[in-house]
Write a protein that holds these residues in place. Structure first.
Motif, PDB file in Angstrom:
ATOM      1  N   CYS A 295       0.838  -1.209   0.000  1.00 20.75           N
ATOM      2  CA  CYS A 295       0.000   0.000   0.000  1.00 20.75           C
ATOM      3  C   CYS A 295       0.868   1.253   0.000  1.00 20.75           C
ATOM      4  O   CYS A 295       0.556   2.242  -0.674  1.00 20.75           O
ATOM      5  CB  CYS A 295      -0.924   0.000   1.217  1.00 20.75           C
ATOM      6  N   VAL A 296       1.964   1.223   0.756  1.00 21.16           N
ATOM      7  CA  VAL A 296       2.879   2.361   0.787  1.00 21.16           C
ATOM      8  C   VAL A 296       3.461   2.603  -0.602  1.00 21.16           C
ATOM      9  O   VAL A 296       3.531   3.745  -1.076  1.00 21.16           O
ATOM     10  CB  VAL A 296       4.009   2.114   1.806  1.00 21.16           C
TER      11      VAL A 296
ATOM     12  N   LEU B 252       0.821   4.112  -2.950  1.00 19.59           N
ATOM     13  CA  LEU B 252       0.618   5.543  -2.682  1.00 19.59           C
ATOM     14  C   LEU B 252       1.792   6.365  -3.191  1.00 19.59           C
ATOM     15  O   LEU B 252       1.615   7.443  -3.772  1.00 19.59           O
ATOM     16  CB  LEU B 252       0.419   5.763  -1.181  1.00 19.59           C
TER      17      LEU B 252
ATOM     18  N   ALA C 167       1.597   6.609  -6.906  1.00 17.01           N
ATOM     19  CA  ALA C 167       0.514   7.484  -7.342  1.00 17.01           C
ATOM     20  C   ALA C 167       0.894   8.954  -7.234  1.00 17.01           C
ATOM     21  O   ALA C 167       0.486   9.774  -8.052  1.00 17.01           O
ATOM     22  CB  ALA C 167      -0.744   7.207  -6.518  1.00 17.01           C
ATOM     23  N   PHE C 168       1.687   9.287  -6.259  1.00 21.02           N
ATOM     24  CA  PHE C 168       2.009  10.697  -6.038  1.00 21.02           C
ATOM     25  C   PHE C 168       3.444  11.060  -6.409  1.00 21.02           C
ATOM     26  O   PHE C 168       3.967  12.084  -5.989  1.00 21.02           O
ATOM     27  CB  PHE C 168       1.722  11.064  -4.585  1.00 21.02           C
TER      28      PHE C 168
ATOM     29  N   ALA D 113      -3.203   9.845 -10.996  1.00 24.19           N
ATOM     30  CA  ALA D 113      -3.066   9.446  -9.586  1.00 24.19           C
ATOM     31  C   ALA D 113      -4.137   8.431  -9.209  1.00 24.19           C
ATOM     32  O   ALA D 113      -3.857   7.416  -8.560  1.00 24.19           O
ATOM     33  CB  ALA D 113      -3.136  10.666  -8.681  1.00 24.19           C
TER      34      ALA D 113
ATOM     35  N   LEU E 268      -3.722   4.522  -8.125  1.00 25.99           N
ATOM     36  CA  LEU E 268      -4.296   4.028  -6.873  1.00 25.99           C
ATOM     37  C   LEU E 268      -5.178   2.814  -7.112  1.00 25.99           C
ATOM     38  O   LEU E 268      -5.168   1.858  -6.330  1.00 25.99           O
ATOM     39  CB  LEU E 268      -5.094   5.142  -6.193  1.00 25.99           C
TER      40      LEU E 268
END
Length: 215
Positions: free
Chosen positions: A52-53, A56, A59-60, A153, A157
């Motif tokens: 998950c990290v 994220l 995505a950013f 983004a 995700l």
């Protein structure tokens, strides 16, 4: 949808990736064999949290920054390698109790939260500190997001969520199967000792391999 392309191929690729053994799989199998299915499942959840990290970060734009920086890559590589070798040495040097201590069941019950938390965090850091996972996200995911997409983004995700879901299902299956081995070797501390040493040696070897990884 959100500019995602070739989604079916993405699903097939992620499935095949999960079939390929790596540090995450080795950690889950090692914990499942050493401590049972519950430990393996918690470890799998920790690894999913690490994914998950990465999702994220991808995505950013943080993952792209790490991939572009040789210094950042080198730091993450050596930190991850040292951590894997540390886990390996701990397993190799772990002492086995010849007899269960009196009241061990009560003690285990009262301290169950602590080892489970440690297993979760170990799985989390094993995944987060693996630079190959960083490079995988930054090199693999962009292939399935259209350059003209206005919601890059969100697309990253969504792909990350699908990746984490599929990985969690697979890792849970691996933990469940590997955990059954524990039942066969319960009450055989000598066998468990050699299993721990074998898994520890595998961890140490993975750490050495990670440390010598080039970009």
């Amino acid at each position: 949808m959100l500019g995602i392309t070739h989604f079916g191929f993405f699903l097939v690729a992620v499935f095949l990736l999960n079939l390929t053994p790596g540090p995450d799989t080795a950690y889950i199998v090692g914990r499942s064999v050493a401590q049972g299915r519950g430990a393996g499942l918690v470890s799998a959840l920790g690894i999913s949290a690490g994914c998950c990290v990465h999702a994220l970060a991808c995505a950013f734009g943080l993952t792209a920054l790490l991939a572009a920086s040789a210094t950042a890559f080198t730091v993450i590589k050596f930190v991850g390698a040292i951590y894997l070798m540390y886990l390996g040495v701990r397993l190799i040097l772990a002492k086995q109790d010849a007899k269960p201590a009196e009241g061990a069941d009560r003690a285990a019950a009262s301290s169950a939260a602590r080892p489970l938390r440690q297993l979760f965090l170990s799985g989390f850091w094993t995944n987060v500190l693996n630079p190959k996972v960083v490079l995988f996200f930054v090199s693999f995911f962009p292939q399935f997001v259209g350059a003209e997409s206005e919601h890059k983004a969100l697309a990253f995700l969504l792909l990350g969520a699908v990746f984490v879901l599929m990985s969690t299902v697979w890792n849970t299956f691996v933990a469940w199967i590997a955990g059954s081995v524990t039942q066969r070797f319960s009450g055989k501390p000598g066998m468990k000792k050699w299993i721990d040493r074998t898994v520890g040696a595998a961890f140490f070897g993975l750490g050495v391999k990670l440390a010598t990884t080039t970009r």
